[in-house]
Motif scaffolding. Structure first.
Motif, PDB file in Angstrom:
ATOM      1  N   MET A   1     -16.123  39.133  59.024  1.00  0.00           N
ATOM      2  CA  MET A   1     -17.066  38.530  59.927  1.00  0.00           C
ATOM      3  C   MET A   1     -18.183  38.212  59.033  1.00  0.00           C
ATOM      4  SD  MET A   1     -18.671  40.128  63.709  1.00  0.00           S
ATOM      5  CE  MET A   1     -19.882  38.959  64.378  1.00  0.00           C
ATOM      6  N   PHE A   2     -18.666  36.882  59.250  1.00  0.00           N
ATOM      7  CA  PHE A   2     -19.736  36.484  58.463  1.00  0.00           C
ATOM      8  C   PHE A   2     -20.876  36.572  59.120  1.00  0.00           C
ATOM      9  CE2 PHE A   2     -22.432  33.009  56.687  1.00  0.00           C
ATOM     10  CZ  PHE A   2     -22.405  33.737  55.082  1.00  0.00           C
ATOM     11  N   TRP A   3     -22.054  36.955  58.528  1.00  0.00           N
ATOM     12  CA  TRP A   3     -23.240  37.137  59.215  1.00  0.00           C
ATOM     13  C   TRP A   3     -24.234  35.938  58.328  1.00  0.00           C
ATOM     14  CZ3 TRP A   3     -26.003  40.289  62.814  1.00  0.00           C
ATOM     15  CH2 TRP A   3     -25.106  41.185  63.623  1.00  0.00           C
ATOM     16  N   ARG A   4     -25.356  35.577  59.297  1.00  0.00           N
ATOM     17  CA  ARG A   4     -26.344  34.760  58.420  1.00  0.00           C
ATOM     18  C   ARG A   4     -27.658  35.079  58.968  1.00  0.00           C
ATOM     19  NH1 ARG A   4     -24.497  28.611  60.145  1.00  0.00           N
ATOM     20  NH2 ARG A   4     -23.781  29.721  61.865  1.00  0.00           N
ATOM     21  N   ALA A   5     -28.671  34.947  58.180  1.00  0.00           N
ATOM     22  CA  ALA A   5     -30.151  35.410  58.309  1.00  0.00           C
ATOM     23  C   ALA A   5     -30.715  34.098  58.108  1.00  0.00           C
ATOM     24  CB  ALA A   5     -30.758  36.574  57.515  1.00  0.00           C
ATOM     25  N   GLY A 113     -23.324  36.286  65.248  1.00  0.00           N
ATOM     26  CA  GLY A 113     -23.399  36.817  63.945  1.00  0.00           C
ATOM     27  C   GLY A 113     -24.851  36.048  63.219  1.00  0.00           C
ATOM     28  N   LEU A 114     -25.735  36.273  63.789  1.00  0.00           N
ATOM     29  CA  LEU A 114     -26.886  35.637  63.378  1.00  0.00           C
ATOM     30  C   LEU A 114     -28.202  36.350  63.819  1.00  0.00           C
ATOM     31  CD1 LEU A 114     -28.445  32.877  62.448  1.00  0.00           C
ATOM     32  CD2 LEU A 114     -28.268  32.150  64.719  1.00  0.00           C
ATOM     33  N   VAL A 115     -29.020  36.477  62.596  1.00  0.00           N
ATOM     34  CA  VAL A 115     -30.273  37.056  62.601  1.00  0.00           C
ATOM     35  C   VAL A 115     -31.378  36.000  62.476  1.00  0.00           C
ATOM     36  CG1 VAL A 115     -31.923  38.579  61.672  1.00  0.00           C
ATOM     37  CG2 VAL A 115     -29.664  39.377  61.733  1.00  0.00           C
ATOM     38  N   THR A 302     -25.515  48.249  54.110  1.00  0.00           N
ATOM     39  CA  THR A 302     -26.821  48.046  54.693  1.00  0.00           C
ATOM     40  C   THR A 302     -27.705  46.771  54.456  1.00  0.00           C
ATOM     41  OG1 THR A 302     -27.247  50.554  54.912  1.00  0.00           O
ATOM     42  CG2 THR A 302     -29.348  49.056  55.023  1.00  0.00           C
ATOM     43  N   TRP A 303     -28.076  46.216  55.299  1.00  0.00           N
ATOM     44  CA  TRP A 303     -28.897  44.877  55.121  1.00  0.00           C
ATOM     45  C   TRP A 303     -30.045  44.931  55.527  1.00  0.00           C
ATOM     46  CZ3 TRP A 303     -26.782  39.422  57.173  1.00  0.00           C
ATOM     47  CH2 TRP A 303     -27.702  38.544  56.401  1.00  0.00           C
ATOM     48  N   ALA A 304     -31.204  45.101  54.817  1.00  0.00           N
ATOM     49  CA  ALA A 304     -32.684  45.252  55.373  1.00  0.00           C
ATOM     50  C   ALA A 304     -33.246  43.924  55.391  1.00  0.00           C
ATOM     51  CB  ALA A 304     -33.373  46.149  54.243  1.00  0.00           C
ATOM     52  N   LEU A 305     -34.094  43.854  56.309  1.00  0.00           N
ATOM     53  CA  LEU A 305     -34.787  42.571  56.712  1.00  0.00           C
ATOM     54  C   LEU A 305     -36.169  42.839  57.273  1.00  0.00           C
ATOM     55  CD1 LEU A 305     -32.100  40.936  58.804  1.00  0.00           C
ATOM     56  CD2 LEU A 305     -33.024  39.801  56.411  1.00  0.00           C
ATOM     57  N   SER A 306     -37.085  42.259  56.730  1.00  0.00           N
ATOM     58  CA  SER A 306     -38.409  42.490  57.060  1.00  0.00           C
ATOM     59  C   SER A 306     -39.292  41.232  57.680  1.00  0.00           C
ATOM     60  CB  SER A 306     -39.362  42.706  55.736  1.00  0.00           C
ATOM     61  OG  SER A 306     -40.863  42.785  56.047  1.00  0.00           O
ATOM     62  N   ARG A 315     -24.065  37.594  54.811  1.00  0.00           N
ATOM     63  CA  ARG A 315     -22.965  38.746  54.487  1.00  0.00           C
ATOM     64  C   ARG A 315     -21.770  38.518  55.044  1.00  0.00           C
ATOM     65  NH1 ARG A 315     -25.946  43.425  52.746  1.00  0.00           N
ATOM     66  NH2 ARG A 315     -27.779  42.560  51.643  1.00  0.00           N
ATOM     67  N   SER A 316     -20.711  38.846  54.533  1.00  0.00           N
ATOM     68  CA  SER A 316     -19.594  38.976  54.961  1.00  0.00           C
ATOM     69  C   SER A 316     -19.150  40.475  55.245  1.00  0.00           C
ATOM     70  CB  SER A 316     -18.373  38.378  54.048  1.00  0.00           C
ATOM     71  OG  SER A 316     -18.482  36.999  53.883  1.00  0.00           O
ATOM     72  N   VAL A 317     -18.793  40.643  56.310  1.00  0.00           N
ATOM     73  CA  VAL A 317     -18.457  41.963  56.717  1.00  0.00           C
ATOM     74  C   VAL A 317     -17.345  42.312  57.119  1.00  0.00           C
ATOM     75  CG1 VAL A 317     -19.123  44.050  58.356  1.00  0.00           C
ATOM     76  CG2 VAL A 317     -21.067  42.304  57.430  1.00  0.00           C
ATOM     77  N   LEU A 318     -16.296  43.238  56.714  1.00  0.00           N
ATOM     78  CA  LEU A 318     -14.913  43.505  56.944  1.00  0.00           C
ATOM     79  C   LEU A 318     -14.802  44.521  58.092  1.00  0.00           C
ATOM     80  CD1 LEU A 318     -12.111  43.029  56.167  1.00  0.00           C
ATOM     81  CD2 LEU A 318     -12.197  44.966  54.783  1.00  0.00           C
ATOM     82  N   MET A 319     -14.635  44.161  59.093  1.00  0.00           N
ATOM     83  CA  MET A 319     -14.491  44.803  60.398  1.00  0.00           C
ATOM     84  C   MET A 319     -13.385  45.868  60.208  1.00  0.00           C
ATOM     85  SD  MET A 319     -17.280  43.877  61.629  1.00  0.00           S
ATOM     86  CE  MET A 319     -17.385  44.945  63.092  1.00  0.00           C
TER      87      MET A 319
END
Length: 323
Positions: A1-5, A113-115, A302-306, A315-319
């Motif tokens: 699964m692909f995530w974007r910020a 899949g979006l911040v 872990t993906w930290a965001l401020s 980020r690609s996350v393997l479920m």
């Protein structure tokens, strides 16, 4: 699964591009009961004007960026959308530095899949997107954090999809008391538990429903039922009572340290791999409202965001395999 910020201070080309990308799938979902099943544009905008008037200028701006079409505008109002279910667990760890932790259990094929970090209307907001301007959890520049779980009731009524209500709270409120007032008056189309934590360590869980007044509680834990289990088969399938008891034990009996408490969300019974049934854990979110920070966690990642130093990325996350 692909995530974007992604970050965009004012609604513009980035948001417009997101809408163009996501709208075909959202349109299919929004029309699954037929066009006539959804309120008209006039009805939707009137409801938004009545209950969330501060959001109307932003809503009009987003409708323009979405192309100004009738169906897109009705969808973006979030008024009386099709019903949808999730599982989810959330809790407040009230240590020296208060923390909100949540698991979001949902269908990965129906998730942004979006911040999204925004500066809309002069308020800095960061959170997990739903419906392209709604949020399922988030934090603002006043140090107010918020998260939702499904409330475990079948009833569908007239009201807004709760992700837009969460966006409204973060756009207009600075404290938990202000958020409680909003959650008490804005109608929701389904039942949800919304937990709020502010920078002064005040927290509440609002038990919302379309057919009764919102109950404001001091509950530090919320899963997928409210005062009582009403939808028994759903409760059994999602183990809502078992998850609630597990979290309460961690908070009251064992008094886990912060990191141990957070890590418990990455293991059963809180962590779910029931993706075939649409309720697998897509992510664990950790909110530190005093620091205006969030973390997304998966087993081993872990993906930290401020909010102050937000960095765009992916980020690609393997479920894990479905169970």
């Amino acid at each position: 699964m692909f995530w974007r910020a992604l970050s965009e201070e004012m609604p513009g080309p980035k948001w417009s591009g997101l809408f163009a990308e996501y709208w075909p799938d959202y349109r299919k979902w929004w029309l699954k009961e037929g066009d006539a099943a959804r309120p008209t544009y006039a009805t939707s905008r009137r409801a938004l004007t009545e209950h969330m008037p501060e959001m109307v200028p932003l809503y009009d701006q987003l409708c323009g960026l979405a192309g100004g079409g009738d169906q897109a505008a009705r969808f973006l109002s979030f008024y009386c959308p099709p019903p949808y279910l999730s599982a989810c667990s959330q809790a407040i760890w009230a240590g020296k530095e208060p923390v909100m932790v949540r698991n979001y259990d949902y269908n990965p094929n129906a998730f942004d899949g979006l911040v999204l970090k925004t500066g809309w209307q002069g308020r800095q907001v960061m959170g997990t997107s739903d419906g392209l301007w709604g949020l399922v959890d988030g934090v603002n520049d006043a140090g107010l954090s918020i998260s939702l779980t499904f409330g475990g009731r079948r009833i569908v009524g007239e009201g807004f999809g709760v992700p837009l209500i969460l966006r409204y709270v973060l756009q207009t409120c600075k404290t938990t008391d202000e958020a409680a007032a909003v959650l008490s008056r804005v109608p929701t189309h389904m039942s949800y538990n919304v937990t709020v934590l502010d920078a002064k360590r005040n927290y509440i869980t609002a038990m919302m429903g379309p057919d009764r007044e919102t109950l404001i509680t001091r509950a530090a834990v919320a899963t997928n039922h409210q005062e009582n289990v009403e939808w028994i088969s759903h409760a059994r399938f999602t183990a809502t009572v078992e998850r609630e008891r597990f979290l309460l034990q961690r908070l009251r009996l064992h008094r886990d340290p912060e990191e141990k408490f957070i890590n418990a969300f990455l293991k059963p019974p809180l962590y779910s791999t029931a993706f075939n049934a649409g309720f697998g854990t897509l992510y664990t979110a950790v909110y530190r409202p005093r620091k205006r920070e969030m973390e997304l966690r998966w087993p081993g990642t872990t993906w930290a965001l401020s909010l102050k130093d937000f960095v765009e990325g992916g980020r690609s996350v393997l479920m894990p395999a479905a169970a």
